[in-house]
Design a protein around this motif. Structure first.
Motif, PDB file in Angstrom:
ATOM      1  N   UNK A  49       0.854  -1.183   0.000  1.00  0.00           N
ATOM      2  CA  UNK A  49       0.000   0.000   0.000  1.00  0.00           C
ATOM      3  C   UNK A  49       0.890   1.232   0.000  1.00  0.00           C
ATOM      4  N   UNK A  50       0.781   2.069  -1.068  1.00  0.00           N
ATOM      5  CA  UNK A  50       1.638   3.256  -1.092  1.00  0.00           C
ATOM      6  C   UNK A  50       1.356   4.182   0.090  1.00  0.00           C
ATOM      7  N   UNK A  51       0.185   4.020   0.665  1.00  0.00           N
ATOM      8  CA  UNK A  51      -0.192   4.902   1.767  1.00  0.00           C
ATOM      9  C   UNK A  51       0.120   4.285   3.127  1.00  0.00           C
TER      10      UNK A  51
ATOM     11  N   UNK B 128       2.387   4.304   5.361  1.00  0.00           N
ATOM     12  CA  UNK B 128       2.761   5.119   6.517  1.00  0.00           C
ATOM     13  C   UNK B 128       1.554   5.845   7.106  1.00  0.00           C
ATOM     14  N   UNK B 129       0.602   6.205   6.246  1.00  0.00           N
ATOM     15  CA  UNK B 129      -0.588   6.892   6.758  1.00  0.00           C
ATOM     16  C   UNK B 129      -1.574   5.911   7.359  1.00  0.00           C
ATOM     17  N   UNK B 130      -1.681   4.728   6.713  1.00  0.00           N
ATOM     18  CA  UNK B 130      -2.618   3.714   7.212  1.00  0.00           C
ATOM     19  C   UNK B 130      -2.234   3.326   8.640  1.00  0.00           C
ATOM     20  N   UNK B 131      -0.919   3.207   8.872  1.00  0.00           N
ATOM     21  CA  UNK B 131      -0.440   2.767  10.181  1.00  0.00           C
ATOM     22  C   UNK B 131      -0.828   3.757  11.273  1.00  0.00           C
ATOM     23  N   UNK B 132      -0.773   5.058  10.964  1.00  0.00           N
ATOM     24  CA  UNK B 132      -1.043   6.045  12.016  1.00  0.00           C
ATOM     25  C   UNK B 132      -2.496   6.520  12.028  1.00  0.00           C
TER      26      UNK B 132
ATOM     27  N   UNK C 120      -1.462  -3.904  17.198  1.00  0.00           N
ATOM     28  CA  UNK C 120      -2.271  -3.039  18.053  1.00  0.00           C
ATOM     29  C   UNK C 120      -1.377  -2.126  18.875  1.00  0.00           C
ATOM     30  N   UNK C 121      -0.246  -2.719  19.291  1.00  0.00           N
ATOM     31  CA  UNK C 121       0.695  -1.855  19.993  1.00  0.00           C
ATOM     32  C   UNK C 121       1.249  -0.868  18.980  1.00  0.00           C
ATOM     33  N   UNK C 122       1.945   0.111  19.498  1.00  0.00           N
ATOM     34  CA  UNK C 122       2.498   1.122  18.615  1.00  0.00           C
ATOM     35  C   UNK C 122       3.547   0.488  17.706  1.00  0.00           C
ATOM     36  N   UNK C 123       3.808   1.134  16.583  1.00  0.00           N
ATOM     37  CA  UNK C 123       4.846   0.621  15.703  1.00  0.00           C
ATOM     38  C   UNK C 123       4.384  -0.639  15.013  1.00  0.00           C
TER      39      UNK C 123
ATOM     40  N   UNK D  74       5.405  -3.434   9.584  1.00  0.00           N
ATOM     41  CA  UNK D  74       5.418  -2.813   8.254  1.00  0.00           C
ATOM     42  C   UNK D  74       5.742  -3.834   7.183  1.00  0.00           C
TER      43      UNK D  74
END
Lengths: 275, 289
Positions: free
Chosen positions: A145-147, A149-153, A269-272, A275
């Motif tokens: 998914x090119x997005x 980094x945004x999906x994750x946050x 679910x936890x942060x980070x 990827x």
């Protein structure tokens, strides 16, 4: 261009804007207003600005918001929430061309089996479980998914997005595949037996993808399944890949993958997120 | 309560220590992060954007713990706008479609309100008329502004911008400054940049990071003041200058070291102060001409 010096009287114009005129007078006022810039300008002060803004917003909404692909529009008819539809529309494998392509591939595989007269099931057994799993892999989008980094946050959550897309892909191809399976020669249970590997391959792909990404994940899964089907061609019965013992094997692989996914999802679910 | 509170935050990648026991707090207003490549700017921003977790130390965002429960993390993310340093764009999406997609991920579920919000942020970055253009047809600067638009969705309380000025021309940069200074009134804006001019023009506060530690934290004027009396204009490059370069007038701008004979004291700029602050690391930033 104004061709007349006569203008609509203020009271008449107000009645026109409010929709209080009868059909004949209304139509003639409208005829005039359409051609007379002065009267058109006079109406703007009479129209509720909020109503006008709403009208413009509705026009812009239709023009600017991208159209949904046909499969997603059909899903909307079946009660899919509008916001989820936007997320699904971005998935390659839910575009019309992809769904039609999947259907064609399955039809040809079914046709090959039907023409072979029950001696050979391999084409269908090869293609049917792979179609949904390839669709799920492609639902990540090209190059993952090119997005990402945004999906994750985003508050929506990455795991939720992947699961929603997976379910959508399955819903788009499984009914058609089941229908085609009914045309297969041989025992009736064959029509449903391919569902075993199909449903096992999907969690396997998701589990693999969480480590190596969907591209390598789908390559491993497709090669693995092809190997199983090709192995059965070496003198084994045509139904071997979907035999009872093998199904138990698929179930074990699926269960293992679900456990891996559950562990990964807890970390997600936890942060980070993974990827 | 500060919007962002970092206490002894450490993050390592393999053997590299990207952040080493960093203590920082941010509240409303625009804060600029300056530092050479590899200083830990992006790592710091990613931690604040909840994209990665810290290895140790305490992170508090809007009074909540991002390492805590899922509900707490989601609550933070609802109030957060993030512009990553690098962002892929699905080529067949329009600018409007792209921002709308992110809006759904940010839980703008009501269609009418969502579309109005998408239009608002696209107007804010000056792309109102480009909304229906495909992202693949837009220029680099326009794409950067599309990416900025998604970060502004929903008026976030924390806005994390990783090199927002990359690819923007001077006019667009000035527009961005206007947008951000308007936002700084009610939101904690944290941005990283290589451009000292951006920091000078935009930020009330500047933090200089190098080697994963905070070298300076204060106002722009205070940072400039640290260079007073250490910058000269003269005919020679300066024997032991930290950095010096020949300016357009033919004279040498000498930063640091001892003043060469005939040197005239010059008004220090933010860049001079920044280079002096980094000391030997400055050579990574600007090679002497």
């Amino acid at each position: 261009m104004t061709t007349t010096t006569w203008h609509v009287h203020d009271d008449l114009l107000a009645a026109y804007v409010a929709g209080r005129l009868d059909a004949i007078v209304g139509a003639s006022v409208e005829q005039h207003v359409a051609r007379c810039a002065d009267c058109r300008a006079a109406t703007t002060t009479l129209v509720d600005p909020q109503l006008l803004a709403q009208g413009w917003d509705a026009v812009r909404d239709t023009v600017q918001s991208p159209a949904l692909p046909l499969p997603v529009r059909l899903a909307r008819r079946c009660g899919l929430p509008e916001s989820t539809a936007v997320l699904l529309a971005a998935a390659t494998s839910l575009r019309t061309a992809w769904v039609v392509g999947s259907f064609l591939a399955l039809t040809f595989a079914t046709l090959a089996v039907v023409l072979a007269g029950g001696e050979l099931l391999a084409p269908f057994l090869l293609v049917a479980p792979l179609v949904p799993v390839v669709g799920v892999a492609a639902a990540y989008g090209h190059q993952q998914d090119p997005l990402e980094t945004l999906v994750v946050t985003a508050p929506y959550g990455r795991t939720r997005l992947i699961l929603v897309r997976t379910l959508a892909v399955l819903a788009s191809v499984l009914p058609l595949t089941i229908l085609l399976g009914l045309f297969l020669p041989g025992p009736a249970w064959i029509a449903a037996a391919w569902l075993g590997p199909a449903l096992a391959l999907v969690p396997t792909l998701l589990a693999l993808s969480s480590f190596v990404g969907p591209r390598i994940g789908i390559a491993v899964v497709a090669l693995g399944w092809s190997a199983v089907v090709l192995f059965s061609l070496r003198g084994l019965p045509a139904t071997w890949p979907v035999g009872a013992t093998q199904q138990l094997g698929y179930l074990a692989v699926a269960a293992g993958s679900v456990v891996v996914l559950a562990v990964r999802a807890r970390r997600d679910r936890r942060i980070g997120a993974v990827l | 309560m500060n919007a962002v509170e970092l206490t002894a935050v450490t993050k390592t990648y393999g053997r590299t220590r990207a952040l080493d026991a960093v203590d920082l707090t941010f509240d409303r207003g625009v804060t600029g992060l300056l530092g050479p490549n590899g200083a830990g700017k992006t790592t710091l921003l990613r931690i604040v954007a909840t994209s990665i977790g810290a290895d140790s130390g305490d992170v508090r965002l809007l009074g909540r713990d991002p390492h805590g429960s899922h509900a707490e993390l989601t609550a933070i993310r609802r109030e957060l706008g993030y512009l990553p340093q690098e962002l892929g764009y699905p080529g067949d999406m329009t600018a409007f479609g792209f921002v709308e997609y992110v809006a759904v991920l940010k839980e703008w579920n009501d269609r009418r309100r969502r579309l109005r919000e998408v239009r608002r942020v696209l107007e804010l970055v000056g792309l109102g008329t480009m909304a229906t253009k495909r992202v693949s047809r837009l220029s680099g600067g326009q794409r950067r502004r599309v990416a900025l638009a998604q970060a502004l969705l929903g008026d976030p309380r924390i806005l994390v911008l990783d090199e927002p000025t990359t690819g923007l021309d001077p006019t667009q940069r000035a527009d961005l400054r206007r947008t951000l200074s308007a936002l700084g009134g009610h939101c904690a804006v944290l941005l990283s940049t290589h451009q000292t001019e951006d920091v000078a023009a935009l930020c009330e506060r500047v933090v200089v990071l190098a080697g994963g530690t905070v070298r300076f934290d204060g106002t722009v004027t205070d940072l400039v003041a640290t260079a007073a009396g250490r910058v000269w204009l003269c005919d020679d490059p300066g024997p032991d200058a930290l950095v010096s370069w020949r300016t357009g007038t033919g004279r040498h701008h000498v930063v640091g070291g001892t003043p060469p004979p005939g040197a005239v004291a010059a008004e220090p700029t933010l860049e001079d102060a920044y280079l002096l602050m980094l000391g030997v690391d400055a050579h990574d930033v600007r090679a002497p001409a």
